[in-house]
Design a protein around this motif. Structure first.
Motif, PDB file in Angstrom:
ATOM      1  N   PRO A   8      12.594  -3.329  -1.466  1.00 38.25           N
ATOM      2  CA  PRO A   8      12.783  -4.400  -2.463  1.00 38.25           C
ATOM      3  C   PRO A   8      11.977  -4.078  -3.725  1.00 38.25           C
ATOM      4  O   PRO A   8      10.811  -3.690  -3.632  1.00 38.25           O
ATOM      5  CB  PRO A   8      12.222  -5.637  -1.754  1.00 38.25           C
ATOM      6  CG  PRO A   8      12.271  -5.317  -0.292  1.00 38.25           C
ATOM      7  CD  PRO A   8      12.086  -3.831  -0.205  1.00 38.25           C
ATOM      8  N   PRO A   9      12.582  -4.219  -4.887  1.00 34.89           N
ATOM      9  CA  PRO A   9      11.872  -3.828  -6.119  1.00 34.89           C
ATOM     10  C   PRO A   9      10.823  -4.858  -6.536  1.00 34.89           C
ATOM     11  O   PRO A   9      10.917  -6.033  -6.207  1.00 34.89           O
ATOM     12  CB  PRO A   9      13.003  -3.787  -7.153  1.00 34.89           C
ATOM     13  CG  PRO A   9      14.005  -4.774  -6.650  1.00 34.89           C
ATOM     14  CD  PRO A   9      13.904  -4.781  -5.155  1.00 34.89           C
ATOM     15  N   HIS A  10       9.810  -4.391  -7.273  1.00 38.26           N
ATOM     16  CA  HIS A  10       8.843  -5.306  -7.877  1.00 38.26           C
ATOM     17  C   HIS A  10       9.368  -5.750  -9.233  1.00 38.26           C
ATOM     18  O   HIS A  10      10.214  -5.088  -9.831  1.00 38.26           O
ATOM     19  CB  HIS A  10       7.500  -4.616  -8.055  1.00 38.26           C
ATOM     20  CG  HIS A  10       6.778  -4.411  -6.772  1.00 38.26           C
ATOM     21  ND1 HIS A  10       6.427  -5.443  -5.936  1.00 38.26           N
ATOM     22  CD2 HIS A  10       6.346  -3.284  -6.158  1.00 38.26           C
ATOM     23  CE1 HIS A  10       5.815  -4.965  -4.873  1.00 38.26           C
ATOM     24  NE2 HIS A  10       5.758  -3.653  -4.974  1.00 38.26           N
ATOM     25  N   THR A  11       8.821  -6.825  -9.710  1.00 36.04           N
ATOM     26  CA  THR A  11       9.277  -7.321 -11.001  1.00 36.04           C
ATOM     27  C   THR A  11       8.561  -6.629 -12.154  1.00 36.04           C
ATOM     28  O   THR A  11       9.040  -6.638 -13.274  1.00 36.04           O
ATOM     29  CB  THR A  11       9.025  -8.833 -11.098  1.00 36.04           C
ATOM     30  OG1 THR A  11       7.655  -9.064 -10.771  1.00 36.04           O
ATOM     31  CG2 THR A  11       9.931  -9.612 -10.166  1.00 36.04           C
TER      32      THR A  11
ATOM     33  N   GLU B 177       1.152   3.934  -4.792  1.00 34.70           N
ATOM     34  CA  GLU B 177       1.637   3.250  -5.997  1.00 34.70           C
ATOM     35  C   GLU B 177       2.810   2.336  -5.664  1.00 34.70           C
ATOM     36  O   GLU B 177       3.763   2.742  -4.989  1.00 34.70           O
ATOM     37  CB  GLU B 177       2.058   4.253  -7.064  1.00 34.70           C
ATOM     38  CG  GLU B 177       2.495   3.545  -8.357  1.00 34.70           C
ATOM     39  CD  GLU B 177       2.740   4.499  -9.509  1.00 34.70           C
ATOM     40  OE1 GLU B 177       2.462   5.701  -9.382  1.00 34.70           O
ATOM     41  OE2 GLU B 177       3.207   4.001 -10.560  1.00 34.70           O
ATOM     42  N   GLY B 178       2.704   1.109  -6.128  1.00 38.72           N
ATOM     43  CA  GLY B 178       3.795   0.153  -5.949  1.00 38.72           C
ATOM     44  C   GLY B 178       3.730  -0.633  -4.659  1.00 38.72           C
ATOM     45  O   GLY B 178       4.563  -1.513  -4.430  1.00 38.72           O
ATOM     46  N   ASP B 179       2.742  -0.371  -3.816  1.00 37.59           N
ATOM     47  CA  ASP B 179       2.652  -1.093  -2.544  1.00 37.59           C
ATOM     48  C   ASP B 179       2.395  -2.588  -2.748  1.00 37.59           C
ATOM     49  O   ASP B 179       1.704  -3.001  -3.687  1.00 37.59           O
ATOM     50  CB  ASP B 179       1.489  -0.547  -1.688  1.00 37.59           C
ATOM     51  CG  ASP B 179       1.900   0.650  -0.851  1.00 37.59           C
ATOM     52  OD1 ASP B 179       3.100   0.979  -0.838  1.00 37.59           O
ATOM     53  OD2 ASP B 179       1.016   1.259  -0.222  1.00 37.59           O
ATOM     54  N   THR B 180       2.945  -3.367  -1.836  1.00 44.05           N
ATOM     55  CA  THR B 180       2.597  -4.784  -1.767  1.00 44.05           C
ATOM     56  C   THR B 180       1.398  -4.924  -0.837  1.00 44.05           C
ATOM     57  O   THR B 180       1.447  -4.494   0.315  1.00 44.05           O
ATOM     58  CB  THR B 180       3.773  -5.615  -1.216  1.00 44.05           C
ATOM     59  OG1 THR B 180       4.842  -5.550  -2.167  1.00 44.05           O
ATOM     60  CG2 THR B 180       3.371  -7.065  -1.008  1.00 44.05           C
ATOM     61  N   VAL B 181       0.318  -5.507  -1.368  1.00 46.99           N
ATOM     62  CA  VAL B 181      -0.924  -5.629  -0.607  1.00 46.99           C
ATOM     63  C   VAL B 181      -1.236  -7.109  -0.416  1.00 46.99           C
ATOM     64  O   VAL B 181      -1.285  -7.870  -1.389  1.00 46.99           O
ATOM     65  CB  VAL B 181      -2.099  -4.950  -1.355  1.00 46.99           C
ATOM     66  CG1 VAL B 181      -3.403  -5.115  -0.571  1.00 46.99           C
ATOM     67  CG2 VAL B 181      -1.799  -3.471  -1.589  1.00 46.99           C
ATOM     68  N   PHE B 192     -13.003  -8.788  -4.002  1.00 47.79           N
ATOM     69  CA  PHE B 192     -13.212  -7.399  -4.417  1.00 47.79           C
ATOM     70  C   PHE B 192     -12.127  -6.475  -3.858  1.00 47.79           C
ATOM     71  O   PHE B 192     -11.753  -5.497  -4.503  1.00 47.79           O
ATOM     72  CB  PHE B 192     -14.603  -6.916  -3.987  1.00 47.79           C
ATOM     73  CG  PHE B 192     -15.732  -7.564  -4.763  1.00 47.79           C
ATOM     74  CD1 PHE B 192     -15.652  -7.709  -6.140  1.00 47.79           C
ATOM     75  CD2 PHE B 192     -16.870  -8.021  -4.121  1.00 47.79           C
ATOM     76  CE1 PHE B 192     -16.684  -8.302  -6.865  1.00 47.79           C
ATOM     77  CE2 PHE B 192     -17.904  -8.612  -4.831  1.00 47.79           C
ATOM     78  CZ  PHE B 192     -17.822  -8.760  -6.204  1.00 47.79           C
ATOM     79  N   SER B 193     -11.633  -6.772  -2.663  1.00 48.84           N
ATOM     80  CA  SER B 193     -10.534  -5.960  -2.116  1.00 48.84           C
ATOM     81  C   SER B 193      -9.283  -6.105  -2.984  1.00 48.84           C
ATOM     82  O   SER B 193      -8.588  -5.123  -3.272  1.00 48.84           O
ATOM     83  CB  SER B 193     -10.199  -6.402  -0.686  1.00 48.84           C
ATOM     84  OG  SER B 193     -11.146  -5.943   0.223  1.00 48.84           O
ATOM     85  N   ALA B 194      -8.995  -7.343  -3.380  1.00 52.29           N
ATOM     86  CA  ALA B 194      -7.814  -7.599  -4.212  1.00 52.29           C
ATOM     87  C   ALA B 194      -7.935  -6.864  -5.549  1.00 52.29           C
ATOM     88  O   ALA B 194      -6.992  -6.214  -6.020  1.00 52.29           O
ATOM     89  CB  ALA B 194      -7.650  -9.100  -4.420  1.00 52.29           C
ATOM     90  N   LYS B 195      -9.119  -6.986  -6.126  1.00 50.08           N
ATOM     91  CA  LYS B 195      -9.367  -6.316  -7.415  1.00 50.08           C
ATOM     92  C   LYS B 195      -9.209  -4.793  -7.258  1.00 50.08           C
ATOM     93  O   LYS B 195      -8.627  -4.122  -8.115  1.00 50.08           O
ATOM     94  CB  LYS B 195     -10.795  -6.670  -7.838  1.00 50.08           C
ATOM     95  CG  LYS B 195     -11.156  -6.311  -9.238  1.00 50.08           C
ATOM     96  CD  LYS B 195     -10.938  -7.453 -10.187  1.00 50.08           C
ATOM     97  CE  LYS B 195     -11.431  -7.066 -11.575  1.00 50.08           C
ATOM     98  NZ  LYS B 195     -10.810  -7.871 -12.610  1.00 50.08           N
ATOM     99  N   SER B 196      -9.740  -4.264  -6.146  1.00 51.25           N
ATOM    100  CA  SER B 196      -9.701  -2.812  -5.916  1.00 51.25           C
ATOM    101  C   SER B 196      -8.286  -2.321  -5.639  1.00 51.25           C
ATOM    102  O   SER B 196      -7.945  -1.176  -5.948  1.00 51.25           O
ATOM    103  CB  SER B 196     -10.609  -2.444  -4.736  1.00 51.25           C
ATOM    104  OG  SER B 196     -11.930  -2.869  -4.972  1.00 51.25           O
ATOM    105  N   ALA B 197      -7.468  -3.174  -5.014  1.00 54.26           N
ATOM    106  CA  ALA B 197      -6.091  -2.772  -4.702  1.00 54.26           C
ATOM    107  C   ALA B 197      -5.338  -2.387  -5.971  1.00 54.26           C
ATOM    108  O   ALA B 197      -4.548  -1.441  -5.979  1.00 54.26           O
ATOM    109  CB  ALA B 197      -5.372  -3.903  -3.970  1.00 54.26           C
ATOM    110  N   ALA B 202      -1.625  -0.698  -6.570  1.00 60.97           N
ATOM    111  CA  ALA B 202      -0.751  -1.689  -5.936  1.00 60.97           C
ATOM    112  C   ALA B 202       0.234  -2.260  -6.954  1.00 60.97           C
ATOM    113  O   ALA B 202      -0.076  -2.392  -8.141  1.00 60.97           O
ATOM    114  CB  ALA B 202      -1.593  -2.826  -5.344  1.00 60.97           C
ATOM    115  N   GLY B 203       1.429  -2.567  -6.453  1.00 61.53           N
ATOM    116  CA  GLY B 203       2.438  -3.165  -7.327  1.00 61.53           C
ATOM    117  C   GLY B 203       2.403  -4.678  -7.268  1.00 61.53           C
ATOM    118  O   GLY B 203       2.908  -5.367  -8.171  1.00 61.53           O
TER     119      GLY B 203
END
Lengths: 190, 382
Positions: A8-11, B177-181, B192-197, B202-203
């Motif tokens: 699924p693409p990101h926006t 690159e582009g991962d959903t975290v 800090f984990s969110a910021k580091s992602a 992260a996408g």
């Protein structure tokens, strides 16, 4: 998507993310991150100038896991074992490995015994334990105890009512037992 | 000296305690200038960590000034301002030689399954911690670093655990690159984990908690998309919906042993102490990760068994990665990120409390009063 091969693409595009997030992608290369690889052999990097550290003096017998061959060269010395809790703790270390539930459950039981022993011992000092000041519970009145909890969607409201029982329960129980004992003795005398 | 002292579950006080002394030639004594209360200190405070003894001083996040050094110390001198990683480690054992500083084999006689940690029970070595005026720092040539002149002292304090651990948690996720975290927990480590992602490309970064004020912080501080799990019948299903039923590529458990969201887990873990932790966040992490995805665990759990949904992890082919953070490995890169303005760790500090009022500090943090996120302790000798 998902049920077909494409992800699924990101926006947001890479450029949009770079604009919106300070430092986006600064650690993009997975091989150039501080914890990669997980294990890297570099003894010179730590500052240690020994192959094996000098041994700290063991001034009193120090309990240790049976999974260690010997006492470690350095160890903490705070709160040595004592009393009944000490007997339980030393037994847990001597008898059971870390792999055994009995090891940990005995240590947890010893912690409760230690607390009771310490509370009782404190009553023989000039500074007995004070559950009001030591729990910091008065900050409920100065730090918005009610508005911090109610009218918000906090998931912990379903169990925080147990905390006062955990804290005050043993005190109330001990008080009740003491009161009953005194009452029984005075009744017998009269 | 004045020091915080544990008196039993939910009870701490400040009392006079003997000054720490040099017990090993590579020890230093550090005068503490700032300490912090960590979320994992609450596991001790609530009596969950086995072999937490009355009389122990907690505190594994602290900075200070070197007061005295042992005869073999070469890298530090009296008067140096130092930041001290929460790991006690020798720098020379099998594990330290491989960079696994948090798994040192020479500092913890009580357990082989965990290294040494300041002020973190005898299960972690029986060392006093830094919520005091002074503290013993073993292996002074290995752990502590002089604080750079340009660095803010609260930034340095947060580098001793929370920031390093959060950053480490994102690395354990092997983010591409582009991962959903997804990050469970909007406390200091989760923020800090969110910021580091994002730094790792992260996408999309999603943070889950049940405290709205912390989720607001996650939106502002970490540019994250947020959801309050208490508003959803089933947060896992919600996460599936918003990822087109794929699930997240990477999920980070930044909650650990006292996760909310399941009454039975809370009761058995935090009240009855029959589990090493309430693994609700970990189970949600396992269930909300996509098949073949990665779950990174930096929330702390105790050594007793926990009711983890291992079968789901197995059947989904997940990679589970975890450890206590080897803090000092993270510092050079994190120093760069702070200097470049990508990270400003002290932005999460909400409370500064004198050491003498530490009982209130613990209660505020434990009960999540007053929109508390991070509490800094200021010793009277600072």
């Amino acid at each position: 998507m998902t049920y077909t091969a494409d992800k699924p693409p990101h926006t947001e595009t890479r450029e949009e993310l770079q604009r919106r997030i300070p430092g986006w992608g600064a650690d993009l290369d997975p091989r150039d991150r501080p914890s990669v690889p997980r294990e890297r052999h570099d003894t010179g990097a730590t500052g240690a100038h020994w192959d094996f550290p000098e041994r700290q003096e063991e001034k009193r017998p120090r309990e240790r896991s049976v999974e260690h061959r010997t006492l470690t060269p350095v160890f903490g010395t705070v709160a040595p074992t004592h009393g009944l809790s000490g007997v339980i703790r030393r037994y847990a270390y001597r008898k059971y490995s870390e792999a055994r539930a009995a090891h940990w459950l005995l240590l947890v039981a010893a912690d409760r015994v230690d607390a009771v022993e310490s509370h009782l011992r404190s009553f023989a000092t000039t500074r007995p334990d004070n559950p009001i000041t030591e729990t910091g519970v008065l900050s409920e009145f100065t730090r918005h105890g009610i508005s911090s909890r109610f009218g918000r969607k906090r998931a912990d409201l379903n169990h925080i009512w147990i905390d006062p029982i955990v804290v005050a329960g043993p005190w109330l129980l001990a008080g009740g037992v003491l009161y009953s004992a005194v009452r029984a003795v005075t009744k017998r005398r009269s | 000296m004045r020091a915080m002292v544990y008196r039993g579950p939910y009870k701490v006080r400040v009392e006079e305690k003997d000054m720490p002394v040099i017990e090993h030639p590579n020890d230093a004594i550090v005068r503490v200038t700032r300490a912090a209360i960590c979320g994992s200190d609450l596991h001790l405070y609530h009596g969950m960590m086995p072999d937490t003894r009355v009389g122990m001083t907690f505190g594994h996040e602290f900075i200070g000034v070197v007061e005295e050094v042992g005869p073999s110390v070469q890298n530090l001198s009296r008067g140096d301002r130092v930041m001290v990683p929460f790991n006690v480690y020798c720098g020379s054992c099998y594990f330290c030689a491989r960079g696994l500083y948090s798994n040192c084999h020479n500092v913890n006689p009580n357990a082989t399954a965990v290294g040494g940690i300041y002020g973190y029970s005898h299960t972690c070595g029986g060392y006093d911690g830094g919520q005091a005026e002074f503290v013993r720092v073993p292996f002074a040539d290995v752990g502590p670093s002089v604080i750079p002149d340009w660095m803010d002292e609260e930034d340095a304090l947060l580098l001793t655990d929370a920031l390093a651990t959060g950053y480490f948690g994102a690395q354990l996720g092997d983010i591409a690159e582009g991962d959903t975290v997804v990050v469970f927990g909007a406390g200091p480590v989760g923020l800090f984990s969110a910021k580091s992602a994002w730094l790792m490309g992260a996408g999309r970064v999603i943070v889950i908690d049940h405290l709205d004020y912390r989720l607001e912080k996650a939106r502002i501080f970490a540019n994250a998309e947020t959801y309050n799990f208490a508003e959803y019948h089933d947060i896992v299903v919600h996460l599936k919906r918003i990822t087109d039923f794929l699930g997240a590529d990477v999920v980070i458990d930044a909650v650990g042993a006292e996760a909310d969201g399941n009454f039975t887990q809370q009761l058995t873990a935090t009240k009855l102490k029959l589990q090493g932790g309430s693994p609700t966040a970990l189970n949600w992490a396992i269930d909300s990760a996509r098949k073949g995805g990665t779950v990174s665990v930096v929330g702390a759990y105790g050594p007793i068994f926990s009711a983890v949904k291992f079968g789901d992890a197995f059947n989904k082919g997940l990679t589970l990665r975890m450890n206590q953070c080897p803090v000092k490995r993270q510092w050079p890169r994190l120093f760069e990120h702070i200097q470049n303005g990508y990270l400003k760790p002290s932005d999460i500090v909400t409370h500064r409390i004198p050491l003498e009022h530490i009982a209130e500090g613990y209660h505020i943090f434990s009960a999540k009063l007053d929109d508390c996120i991070k509490t800094v302790i200021v010793p009277s000798a600072a």
